[in-house]
Design an enzyme around this catalytic site. Structure first.
Site, short mmCIF file in Angstrom:
data_model
loop_
_atom_site.label_atom_id
_atom_site.label_comp_id
_atom_site.label_asym_id
_atom_site.label_seq_id
_atom_site.Cartn_x
_atom_site.Cartn_y
_atom_site.Cartn_z
N LYS A 23 0.86 -1.20 0.00
CA LYS A 23 0.00 0.00 0.00
C LYS A 23 0.89 1.24 0.00
O LYS A 23 2.12 1.14 0.00
CB LYS A 23 -0.91 0.00 1.22
CG LYS A 23 -0.18 0.11 2.56
CD LYS A 23 -1.16 0.13 3.73
CE LYS A 23 -0.44 0.23 5.05
NZ LYS A 23 -1.33 0.22 6.20
N TYR A 29 10.83 7.64 15.59
CA TYR A 29 10.72 7.75 14.14
C TYR A 29 11.79 8.71 13.60
O TYR A 29 12.51 8.39 12.65
CB TYR A 29 9.32 8.25 13.77
CG TYR A 29 9.07 8.33 12.28
CD1 TYR A 29 8.80 7.19 11.53
CD2 TYR A 29 9.10 9.55 11.60
CE1 TYR A 29 8.58 7.25 10.17
CE2 TYR A 29 8.87 9.63 10.25
CZ TYR A 29 8.60 8.48 9.53
OH TYR A 29 8.39 8.56 8.17
N1 LIG Z 1 3.51 9.42 4.13
C1 LIG Z 1 4.39 10.36 4.42
O1 LIG Z 1 4.04 11.55 4.51
C2 LIG Z 1 5.81 10.00 4.63
C3 LIG Z 1 6.70 11.05 4.94
C4 LIG Z 1 8.03 10.75 5.14
C5 LIG Z 1 8.46 9.44 5.01
N2 LIG Z 1 7.58 8.44 4.71
C6 LIG Z 1 8.10 7.08 4.59
O2 LIG Z 1 7.57 6.46 3.44
C7 LIG Z 1 7.62 5.05 3.61
C8 LIG Z 1 6.29 4.45 3.17
O3 LIG Z 1 5.29 4.86 4.07
P1 LIG Z 1 3.81 5.24 3.61
O4 LIG Z 1 3.67 6.69 3.81
O5 LIG Z 1 3.53 4.66 2.29
O6 LIG Z 1 2.97 4.54 4.77
P2 LIG Z 1 2.07 3.22 4.77
O7 LIG Z 1 1.02 3.32 3.72
O8 LIG Z 1 1.64 3.04 6.18
O9 LIG Z 1 3.07 2.06 4.32
C9 LIG Z 1 4.02 1.51 5.20
C10 LIG Z 1 4.39 0.15 4.63
O10 LIG Z 1 5.44 -0.43 5.42
C11 LIG Z 1 5.07 -1.77 5.68
N3 LIG Z 1 5.75 -2.33 6.83
C12 LIG Z 1 5.72 -1.95 8.13
N4 LIG Z 1 6.47 -2.78 8.87
C13 LIG Z 1 6.97 -3.72 8.03
C14 LIG Z 1 7.81 -4.85 8.20
N5 LIG Z 1 8.26 -5.21 9.40
N6 LIG Z 1 8.15 -5.58 7.11
C15 LIG Z 1 7.69 -5.24 5.89
N7 LIG Z 1 6.87 -4.20 5.67
C16 LIG Z 1 6.52 -3.45 6.73
C17 LIG Z 1 3.56 -1.71 5.87
O11 LIG Z 1 3.00 -3.01 5.81
P3 LIG Z 1 1.60 -3.38 6.53
O12 LIG Z 1 0.51 -2.93 5.60
O13 LIG Z 1 1.70 -4.85 6.67
O14 LIG Z 1 1.57 -2.65 7.84
C18 LIG Z 1 3.21 -0.84 4.67
O15 LIG Z 1 3.20 -1.60 3.51
C19 LIG Z 1 7.96 4.80 5.08
O16 LIG Z 1 9.32 4.47 5.19
C20 LIG Z 1 7.70 6.16 5.71
O17 LIG Z 1 8.47 6.34 6.87
C21 LIG Z 1 6.27 8.70 4.53
#
Ligand SMILES: NC(=O)c1ccc[n+]([C@@H]2O[C@H](COP(=O)([O-])OP(=O)(O)OC[C@H]3O[C@@H](n4cnc5c(N)ncnc54)[C@H](OP(=O)(O)O)[C@@H]3O)[C@@H](O)[C@H]2O)c1
Length: 379
Positions: free
Chosen positions: A94, A304
């Site tokens: 996702k 974080y």
């Molecule tokens: N959204 C933002 O504004 C933002 C800003 C800065 C950085 N980021 C970074 O962007 C990246 C993606 O996040 P997102 O925003 O797309 O959030 P997200 O939709 O919550 O996606 C997080 C993903 O990481 C997976 N995950 C968590 N723990 C895991 C594990 N132990 N092994 C494998 N997969 C795991 C989750 O899987 P499950 O579905 O199984 O939980 C999910 O697929 C992250 O590194 C986040 O820190 C996001």
């Protein structure tokens, strides 16, 4: 290459990538493989209960149903699939990970979409197949589970013998949030991003030691675990290996109050994993003792923020160690996803642009750099 040279190169790359469209060859390959892509048939079909090892049972006959030209495109002389570029995206069921997988696939890259949960992962792959991206296959990966990581490495080694792109995207927030309470606070994005909201959010955010350990183990140790396991196949890339670590603006050194910690993480000539991990031990100790503020750690989403700061440091250590690869980290932007309880303002299409740009860097592109979306920025 100094910072301004890299900045210049970064802007050239941005202009180049603005025009980056799937080539005619890519489109041809897409149409040749769309209905019976050997990878899809071979790997997607054995996904149930698959941690990689079962895929060894794939019979050579899987490839017989397709034309000889598409077979040649998919296989090397050693009769195993040999895509031009092969990528792994972690946490891709996702959010930004799924969109990164989609955009890479649209550029003709064969993508191993990984997720810790098999059902969520295979559903995500299925959703991409349904919109025409048959060059996406699933493999289970929990970045916190060494056996799962080893299984993925084994799968890639056995089936492809190389890897070109690794996008370390999986991430955990490290906190438990009262989502309704957070929404009621109605914090504007500027206050959220600048950290001005730090005190206000404390009322709705809870973090204990276990959450912090999960966060560090996912965002830093998980990246290290996956990267170390996949380095042997990345070293066999013929197009030039790329590692993209999805970081956050919370990582930026200016947000770290403690000057000594800032200096240690910025001392790239002397930095290594041992020093990074000693700092993390100190952080956990301060968390346990309730002395985070006195220790000079960031108070906005502490674990974080720290996990992403050390991820950037690790990126620089790796880039120095592997000068032939392009290894960078990127803040994807403030994207509306589950990790920020959907408080973000950008669509995942925007958020994936930075990671995809870095995954597709041409040879000689920047390495050891931090990007704010698609713009090179200060650590
Ligand atoms: N959204 C933002 O504004 C933002 C800003 C800065 C950085 N980021 C970074 O962007 C990246 C993606 O996040 P997102 O925003 O797309 O959030 P997200 O939709 O919550 O996606 C997080 C993903 O990481 C997976 N995950 C968590 N723990 C895991 C594990 N132990 N092994 C494998 N997969 C795991 C989750 O899987 P499950 O579905 O199984 O939980 C999910 O697929 C992250 O590194 C986040 O820190 C996001």
């Amino acid at each position: 290459m100094n910072y301004s040279e890299r900045k210049l190169l970064g802007s050239e790359i941005r202009s180049a990538l603005a025009f980056f469209q799937p080539s005619a060859a890519t489109i041809l390959r897409h149409s040749a493989i769309s209905s019976s892509h050997p990878l899809t048939g071979a790997f997607f079909g054995v996904r149930k209960g698959n941690r990689g090892l079962r895929s060894e049972k794939i019979p050579g006959a899987t490839f017989l149903g397709i034309t000889s030209s598409s077979r040649q495109q998919a296989m090397g002389s050693n009769e195993r699939p040999n895509p031009d570029r092969l990528a792994v995206v972690t946490g891709a069921n996702k959010g930004i990970g799924l969109e990164t997988a989609r955009q890479l696939a649209s550029h003709g890259v064969t993508v191993i979409l990984t997720a810790r949960d098999e059902k969520r992962g295979t559903d995500a792959v299925e959703s991409l197949h349904q919109v025409g991206f048959s060059n996406v296959v699933f493999h289970q990966l929990d970045v916190r589970d060494p056996a799962s990581v080893a299984s993925l490495a084994h799968f890639i080694q056995n089936q492809f013998g190389k890897l070109d792109i690794l996008v370390n995207n999986a991430g955990a927030s490290g906190v438990v949030v009262d989502v309704e309470g957070l929404k009621a606070l109605n914090i504007d994005p500027e206050s959220w991003l600048s950290g001005k909201a730090t005190n206000i959010v404390q009322a709705v955010i809870r973090q204990d030691n276990e959450d912090a350990v999960t966060c560090l183990d996912t965002n830093y140790y998980g990246v290290k675990r996956v990267t170390e396991a996949l380095l042997p196949v990345l070293m066999r890339s013929t197009s030039g290996a790329r590692i993209v670590n999805v970081s956050s603006l919370r990582s930026e050194l200016k947000r770290m109050p403690n000057e000594s910690i800032r200096n240690q993480l910025n001392d790239i000539d002397n930095l290594n994993e041992e020093k990074i991990e000693k700092l993390l031990d100190g952080f956990l100790e301060d968390l346990k003792n309730g002395t985070l503020e006195a220790g000079g750690w960031p108070m906005m989403l502490p674990s974080y923020s720290v996990s992403k700061t050390v991820l950037n440091a690790y990126t620089r250590v790796l880039a120095k160690r592997y000068p032939d690869m392009c290894i960078n980290c990127v803040h994807p932007g403030y994207v509306k996803t589950d990790i920020n309880w959907n408080t973000g303002v950008l669509a995942t299409e925007e958020g994936a642009k930075g990671p995809v740009m870095l995954a597709l860097l041409p040879n000689g592109g920047p390495s050891g750099c931090y990007f704010d979306q698609t713009t090179m920025a200060e650590y």
